[in-house]
Design an enzyme around this catalytic site. Structure first.
Site, mmCIF file in Angstrom:
data_model
loop_
_atom_site.group_PDB
_atom_site.id
_atom_site.type_symbol
_atom_site.label_atom_id
_atom_site.label_comp_id
_atom_site.label_asym_id
_atom_site.label_seq_id
_atom_site.Cartn_x
_atom_site.Cartn_y
_atom_site.Cartn_z
ATOM 1 N N THR A 42 -23.791 8.905 60.119
ATOM 2 C CA THR A 42 -24.004 9.879 61.187
ATOM 3 C C THR A 42 -25.479 9.828 61.592
ATOM 4 O O THR A 42 -26.351 9.611 60.749
ATOM 5 C CB THR A 42 -23.630 11.308 60.736
ATOM 6 O OG1 THR A 42 -24.299 11.604 59.503
ATOM 7 C CG2 THR A 42 -22.130 11.431 60.529
ATOM 8 N N VAL A 44 -27.877 12.011 62.785
ATOM 9 C CA VAL A 44 -28.875 12.977 62.316
ATOM 10 C C VAL A 44 -29.184 12.752 60.836
ATOM 11 O O VAL A 44 -30.351 12.736 60.413
ATOM 12 C CB VAL A 44 -28.395 14.423 62.571
ATOM 13 C CG1 VAL A 44 -29.379 15.428 61.976
ATOM 14 C CG2 VAL A 44 -28.218 14.675 64.062
ATOM 15 N N CYS A 45 -28.135 12.547 60.048
ATOM 16 C CA CYS A 45 -28.322 12.313 58.612
ATOM 17 C C CYS A 45 -29.133 11.053 58.350
ATOM 18 O O CYS A 45 -29.921 10.996 57.398
ATOM 19 C CB CYS A 45 -26.973 12.185 57.918
ATOM 20 S SG CYS A 45 -25.940 13.657 58.010
ATOM 21 N N THR A 46 -28.935 10.062 59.174
ATOM 22 C CA THR A 46 -29.688 8.805 59.021
ATOM 23 C C THR A 46 -31.180 9.069 59.111
ATOM 24 O O THR A 46 -31.977 8.564 58.302
ATOM 25 C CB THR A 46 -29.240 7.793 60.092
ATOM 26 O OG1 THR A 46 -27.847 7.502 59.897
ATOM 27 C CG2 THR A 46 -30.033 6.506 60.016
ATOM 28 N N LEU A 49 -32.387 11.282 55.872
ATOM 29 C CA LEU A 49 -32.532 10.555 54.612
ATOM 30 C C LEU A 49 -33.778 9.675 54.622
ATOM 31 O O LEU A 49 -34.462 9.533 53.600
ATOM 32 C CB LEU A 49 -31.284 9.727 54.337
ATOM 33 C CG LEU A 49 -30.056 10.545 53.915
ATOM 34 C CD1 LEU A 49 -28.812 9.665 53.907
ATOM 35 C CD2 LEU A 49 -30.263 11.179 52.545
#
Length: 213
Positions: A42, A44-46, A49
């Site tokens: 996804t 945003v998560c990329t 992290l």
């Protein structure tokens, strides 16, 4: 049962990109930040992290370990890690829990059915060295977290644990702090805050930030 600030962070054992994590044992005597992601691959998560990985050394300076969680499998996490490196120029350098059975997500109340009954919301837990939950933040899936704010809260918590102070609005490390209202003895205040203090109101006294070391 919902978790609250001051509760003991639930222990768990779960697979991750760095093997089986026995949470309390993994923490040892350090603080920890546990944060969840709705799913792998996804956008945003990329970005999140990658940013957490960039800040890992800053968290380590404060005795804080970071660990992420997503409901997909380790094999998905490993493939996603390659995308993070490719698109963000940053290697994932901390464990990412593979919570495929939703065990940890359920334990930490990370699934909010009215938002999505399958994927986790963006939860953040700051947990101190005594395994106590010190902060809980929940973001909607569409909003990326501010890791500078998470770092700022760690600084505030560790400072206020050591000294009888609180941190004011928008406080940043190095700025003046507030003497707690419960401290009223002037002699003790002079001893505790040798840099001096300013009385704005009887309940509002400021002093230069004490040294965290």
């Amino acid at each position: 049962m919902a978790l609250h600030i001051g509760d003991t962070a639930p222990d768990f054992s779960q697979v991750s990109t760095q093997g089986i994590i026995e949470f309390h044992k993994w923490m040892g005597k350090d603080w920890a930040i546990l944060f969840s992601h709705p799913k792998d691959y996804t956008p945003v998560c990329t970005t999140e992290l990658a940013e957490a990985s960039r800040l890992k050394k800053e968290f380590e300076k404060r005795g804080v370990k970071i660990i992420g969680l997503s409901v997909d499998a380790v094999s998905d996490h490993e493939g996603w890690s390659k995308d993070i490196q490719e698109t963000q120029g940053q290697t994932l350098n901390f464990p990412l829990i593979a919570d495929a059975d939703r065990k940890v997500s359920t334990l930490y109340d990370m699934i909010h059915p009215k938002a999505d009954n399958t994927f986790t919301v963006r939860s953040v837990f700051i947990i101190d060295s005594q395994k106590k939950i010190r902060l809980i933040m929940t973001y909607p899936a569409s909003t990326g977290r501010n890791f500078a704010e998470i770092l700022r809260v760690v600084d505030s918590l560790q400072l206020t644990d050591k000294y009888k102070v609180a941190t004011p609005v928008n406080w940043e490390h190095g700025q003046d702090v507030i003497i707690v209202p419960s401290l009223t003895d002037e002699a003790e205040m002079k001893r505790l805050f040798p840099k001096g203090y300013k009385v704005v109101k009887p309940y509002l006294r400021t002093t230069p930030q004490p040294d965290l070391k």
